[in-house]
Scaffold this motif. Structure first.
Motif: not given
Length: 362
Positions: A197-201, A287-290, A300-304, A319-331
């Motif tokens: 999943x990391x490589x595909x991400x 980022x963990x599977x729920x 909840x923010x860390x469960x996918x 990738x959607x979650x990681x893009x969110x962290x790029x936009x708001x790294x303070x998270x």
């Protein structure tokens, strides 16, 4: 001074294995309360049964605690109890028949023997310890009582620490790092391994300021390296061989985000996994599977969401979650709160007290 009760810790693994580390941690925590003998399985598993039986007869324990539901330790402990009526406990972190059926590699006879071993171990032992809350619920549905003692961590040993120099040496400066830790064993049946999943991400985020880090070895690593070459993302993935346990805190510091992935079936649902407590104690954003224990301890923010055994759409959701962290790294700073949760739920001193309570009941 009262005489300490003699207890044998029978480990289905070597001293350096995950079960060896778990047994050693409990032994250190309980040395003031119990007289503990550690017995490890030797490489020849069938021969190990006889060696373990002989060692048990020699040490004459008043109770036996078996780490992992594997046949060498289970059979040896059962044989020992025949003549001594010594009570024994089995500690398991997997639904082993479901796992064997899912991963593949065993024929009908092998699966039948695995099912028999699981049922015998769970029903013959005087007490059962499971490492996941959902596993306890699964066994309760089969009229089997159990105690939850999750995978553990020495929280103080894994406290967050800087890794700037290591990041510089590995070319990880100025990017968001997403990492995973673990043995990557290729499954021919499922066509995946730890890190898929990391490589595909990273493939999904090709060209973005993100790099993947995989720490571990195994038959899956060459497959993942080849995928990186075919995807043209070799410069966005760093592969690191297995590192010593004592070096893990520094290497976990390389990872801004860690991945904890479990399949959404019985196999994944019953697990805590040994890596989740490590990530939490190190204060890493997860980022963990729920699924499984992660669904109970992470915000909840860390469960996918994850579907089925292999979810091909999962890397896109990551990738959607990681893009969110790029936009708001303070998270990323929210992960600091996980250290306290790890101390409360997974610290070895906390878990060892539960082990002692189980042993006092048998």
């Amino acid at each position: 001074m009262s005489v300490k009760r003699r207890v044998a810790f029978v480990v289905n693994g070597t001293p350096g294995s995950p079960m060896g580390s778990r047994a050693q941690a409990f032994a250190r925590e309980l040395e003031g309360a119990l007289d503990i003998t550690l017995l490890y399985r030797q490489p020849r598993k069938v021969r190990a049964i006889g060696e373990m039986v002989a060692a048990l007869r020699s040490s004459r324990p008043e109770a036996v605690y078996v780490f992992d539901l594997a046949y060498s330790g289970v059979v040896a402990s059962a044989l020992h109890t025949l003549g001594t009526r010594c009570p024994w406990v089995v500690d398991t972190g997997d639904a082993i028949f479901a796992l064997a059926r899912s991963v593949g590699g065993r024929g009908p006879a092998g699966l039948l023997l695995t099912a028999a071993l699981e049922q015998f171990g769970l029903r013959a032992a005087n007490a059962v310890v499971v490492r996941g809350t959902f596993h306890q619920k699964l066994l309760a549905g089969q009229c089997l009582a159990s105690t939850v003692i999750q995978d553990g961590v020495h929280v103080d040993a894994f406290r967050p620490r800087p890794a700037e120099e290591l990041r510089r040496r590995l070319g990880l400066e100025g990017v968001l790092t997403v990492g995973i830790l673990g043995s990557s064993i290729w499954s021919d049946r499922l066509r995946v391994c730890v890190g898929w999943e990391l490589v595909e991400l990273i493939r999904t985020m090709k060209g973005r300021p993100v790099k993947g880090v995989l720490i571990g070895d195994g038959s899956g690593v060459p497959v993942l390296r080849e995928r990186c070459r075919s995807y043209g993302i070799e410069d966005q993935m760093v592969f690191i061989d297995r590192v010593p346990y004592e070096s893990l805190p520094e290497y976990l510091g390389l990872m801004d985000v860690t991945l904890s992935t479990q399949s959404n079936d019985v196999v994944g649902q019953v697990r805590t996994t040994g890596k989740l407590p490590l990530y939490m104690a190190a204060g890493r954003y997860i980022l963990a599977t729920d699924v499984g224990e992660a669904s109970l301890v992470l915000p909840e923010a860390m469960r996918v969401p994850y579907q089925g055994v292999v979810d091909p759409a999962y890397p896109v959701r990551l990738a959607e979650r990681v893009e969110g962290l790029l936009a708001r790294p303070e998270q990323l700073k929210s992960a600091e709160s996980l250290v306290g949760v790890a101390r409360e739920r997974f610290d070895y001193p906390v878990l060892a007290r539960r082990v002692l309570e189980v042993l006092e009941r048998v």
